[in-house]
Write a protein that holds these residues in place. Structure first.
Motif, PDB file in Angstrom:
ATOM      1  N   GLY A 202     -27.830 -16.085 -18.788  1.00 22.84           N
ATOM      2  CA  GLY A 202     -27.281 -16.499 -20.343  1.00 22.84           C
ATOM      3  C   GLY A 202     -26.601 -17.565 -20.337  1.00 22.84           C
ATOM      4  N   ARG A 203     -26.202 -17.884 -21.661  1.00 22.33           N
ATOM      5  CA  ARG A 203     -25.566 -19.156 -21.789  1.00 22.33           C
ATOM      6  C   ARG A 203     -24.309 -19.019 -22.824  1.00 22.33           C
ATOM      7  N   ASN A 204     -23.613 -17.917 -22.310  1.00 27.45           N
ATOM      8  CA  ASN A 204     -22.417 -17.620 -23.147  1.00 27.45           C
ATOM      9  C   ASN A 204     -21.000 -18.317 -22.579  1.00 27.45           C
ATOM     10  N   TYR A 205     -21.183 -19.604 -23.306  1.00 33.97           N
ATOM     11  CA  TYR A 205     -20.289 -20.387 -22.896  1.00 33.97           C
ATOM     12  C   TYR A 205     -18.696 -20.171 -23.271  1.00 33.97           C
ATOM     13  N   GLN A 206     -18.786 -19.266 -24.294  1.00 37.06           N
ATOM     14  CA  GLN A 206     -17.361 -18.837 -24.970  1.00 37.06           C
ATOM     15  C   GLN A 206     -16.655 -17.962 -23.938  1.00 37.06           C
ATOM     16  N   ASN A 207     -17.479 -17.029 -23.385  1.00 39.01           N
ATOM     17  CA  ASN A 207     -16.820 -15.874 -22.486  1.00 39.01           C
ATOM     18  C   ASN A 207     -17.006 -15.873 -20.951  1.00 39.01           C
ATOM     19  N   TRP A 208     -17.678 -17.139 -20.564  1.00 36.67           N
ATOM     20  CA  TRP A 208     -18.310 -17.351 -19.323  1.00 36.67           C
ATOM     21  C   TRP A 208     -16.880 -17.148 -18.212  1.00 36.67           C
ATOM     22  N   PHE A 209     -16.003 -17.987 -18.513  1.00 33.49           N
ATOM     23  CA  PHE A 209     -14.975 -18.372 -17.581  1.00 33.49           C
ATOM     24  C   PHE A 209     -13.860 -17.883 -18.307  1.00 33.49           C
ATOM     25  N   ARG A 210     -13.855 -17.102 -19.661  1.00 31.05           N
ATOM     26  CA  ARG A 210     -12.674 -16.636 -20.255  1.00 31.05           C
ATOM     27  C   ARG A 210     -11.940 -15.485 -19.512  1.00 31.05           C
ATOM     28  N   GLU A 211     -10.644 -15.739 -19.266  1.00 34.91           N
ATOM     29  CA  GLU A 211      -9.785 -14.746 -18.731  1.00 34.91           C
ATOM     30  C   GLU A 211      -9.986 -13.367 -19.357  1.00 34.91           C
ATOM     31  N   ASN A 216     -19.801  -7.191 -20.020  1.00 38.26           N
ATOM     32  CA  ASN A 216     -20.792  -7.042 -21.002  1.00 38.26           C
ATOM     33  C   ASN A 216     -20.658  -8.146 -21.801  1.00 38.26           C
ATOM     34  N   GLN A 217     -19.347  -8.582 -22.179  1.00 37.39           N
ATOM     35  CA  GLN A 217     -18.995 -10.015 -23.089  1.00 37.39           C
ATOM     36  C   GLN A 217     -19.709 -11.082 -22.300  1.00 37.39           C
ATOM     37  N   ARG A 218     -19.705 -11.468 -20.977  1.00 38.20           N
ATOM     38  CA  ARG A 218     -19.878 -12.487 -20.226  1.00 38.20           C
ATOM     39  C   ARG A 218     -21.492 -12.597 -20.384  1.00 38.20           C
ATOM     40  N   TYR A 219     -22.151 -11.439 -19.900  1.00 43.73           N
ATOM     41  CA  TYR A 219     -23.813 -11.380 -20.063  1.00 43.73           C
ATOM     42  C   TYR A 219     -24.314 -10.971 -21.689  1.00 43.73           C
ATOM     43  N   ASP A 220     -23.569 -11.136 -22.498  1.00 44.69           N
ATOM     44  CA  ASP A 220     -24.079 -11.029 -23.888  1.00 44.69           C
ATOM     45  C   ASP A 220     -24.841 -12.267 -24.469  1.00 44.69           C
ATOM     46  N   PHE A 249     -33.818 -11.686 -15.145  1.00 38.26           N
ATOM     47  CA  PHE A 249     -32.883 -11.919 -16.208  1.00 38.26           C
ATOM     48  C   PHE A 249     -31.468 -11.028 -15.998  1.00 38.26           C
ATOM     49  N   ASN A 250     -30.592 -11.655 -16.138  1.00 43.18           N
ATOM     50  CA  ASN A 250     -28.940 -10.886 -16.031  1.00 43.18           C
ATOM     51  C   ASN A 250     -28.463 -10.619 -17.162  1.00 43.18           C
ATOM     52  N   ASN A 251     -28.744 -11.091 -18.298  1.00 42.26           N
ATOM     53  CA  ASN A 251     -28.243 -11.142 -19.607  1.00 42.26           C
ATOM     54  C   ASN A 251     -28.455  -9.787 -20.054  1.00 42.26           C
TER      55      ASN A 251
END
Length: 302
Positions: A202-211, A216-220, A249-251
């Motif tokens: 996936g390309r969830n830039y907002q949550n990928w490295f967010r502490e 589920n948020q990272r792979y949404d 697919f890991n999303n």
């Protein structure tokens, strides 16, 4: 698999994992008519699954025997087993009894020719160094004779000398699609063994490295047709050059991994694979890619 007659024998596509609470009523039927396992249901539509439960704990060999029974009706079906995190996410991996137990899990799958490879996935913090190269060597040597593919997430590993080393040692390279932030690994199209392997996070830039972001948020994330299309030339390039090409697919959140698996299968084969009815209801964008299976009452599960 329904529709497998139009699928190249070398192409295998599927999700990372299959047992998620948020898949019920989206991927799997809301009202099961009779007892049927989730994996058996998934094997009706796709030919590959990446076992990710083995990352958190090492299952016993009985689990592998159950997976084989549940997918036996699809002779194309294959498994990728993710290596336990104690080998890849610890500074000093414990390679002893745990590796013996992990290899016992692989034995039934290899015996039935259903094991595709072992996924050795390292975290972003695992950067190229002599120490980490030595750790990689210890893990791969301990895994032998079982095949493995290595996923690096830090771009320090994008090194031609490393690619030569992997080819010489018959270690597979995992091509990944992930949010490219800072020194993260970018897209590639490499096959260092007879199996090409692609993983889409996936390309969830907002949550990928967010502490504080959960799994589920990272792979949404749901890939659109244009984003999948970016990978078509890369995947088509490896298809004739390898014995197998695996795409995972890991999303996984809300069944999005199954959606994109079916879409990519349609794009690569110019066919319309069949789809679980509930999935069609939740994702109308699938309409141009897939076809509903013949209705025979409520599809069973569990």
């Amino acid at each position: 698999m329904k529709g497998s007659a139009t699928t190249p024998p070398s192409l295998l596509i599927g999700p990372a994992g299959w047992h998620y609470e948020d898949w019920k009523g989206i991927v799997y039927p809301r009202r099961p008519a009779r007892a049927r396992h989730e994996l058996a249901f998934l094997a009706d539509f796709l030919d590959l699954v990446e076992v990710n439960s083995s990352f958190y704990r090492i299952p016993d060999p009985g689990s592998a025997h159950n997976w084989l029974k549940q997918s036996a009706h699809n002779p194309r079906f294959r498994f990728i087993i993710k290596l336990w995190q104690g080998f890849t996410h610890e500074p000093e991996p414990a390679i002893g009894g745990e590796m013996t137990a992990f290899k016992r899990l692989l034995e039934p799958l290899l015996e039935k020719e259903r094991l595709l490879t072992v996924l050795v996935q390292f975290p972003w913090s695992f950067k190229k160094s002599e120490q980490h190269l030595a750790q990689l060597e210890r893990i791969v040597c301990a895994l032998r004779p079982y095949p493995c593919h290595v996923e690096f997430r830090h771009n320090s590993w994008q090194d031609p000398a490393l690619v030569l080393l992997l080819r010489r040692e018959k270690i597979g390279w995992v091509n990944i699609d992930q949010p490219v932030i800072g020194d993260s690994m970018g897209p590639a199209s490499l096959a260092t063994t007879h199996i090409a392997y692609y993983r889409f996070h996936g390309r969830n830039y907002q949550n990928w490295f967010r502490e504080g972001a959960g799994r589920n948020q990272r792979y949404d994330y749901l890939y659109n047709s244009d984003e999948l299309g970016e990978w078509l030339p890369r995947i088509k390039e490896t298809l004739p050059e390898t014995e197998k090409t695996a795409v995972v697919f890991n999303n996984h959140f809300k069944g999005q991994a199954v959606v994109n698996s079916l879409q990519l299968l349609a794009l690569l084969t110019e066919a319309k694979p069949q789809i679980p009815p509930e999935l069609a209801e939740h994702y109308p964008e699938l309409g141009g890619f897939v076809t509903l299976p013949p209705m025979q009452g409520t599809l069973p599960l569990f």
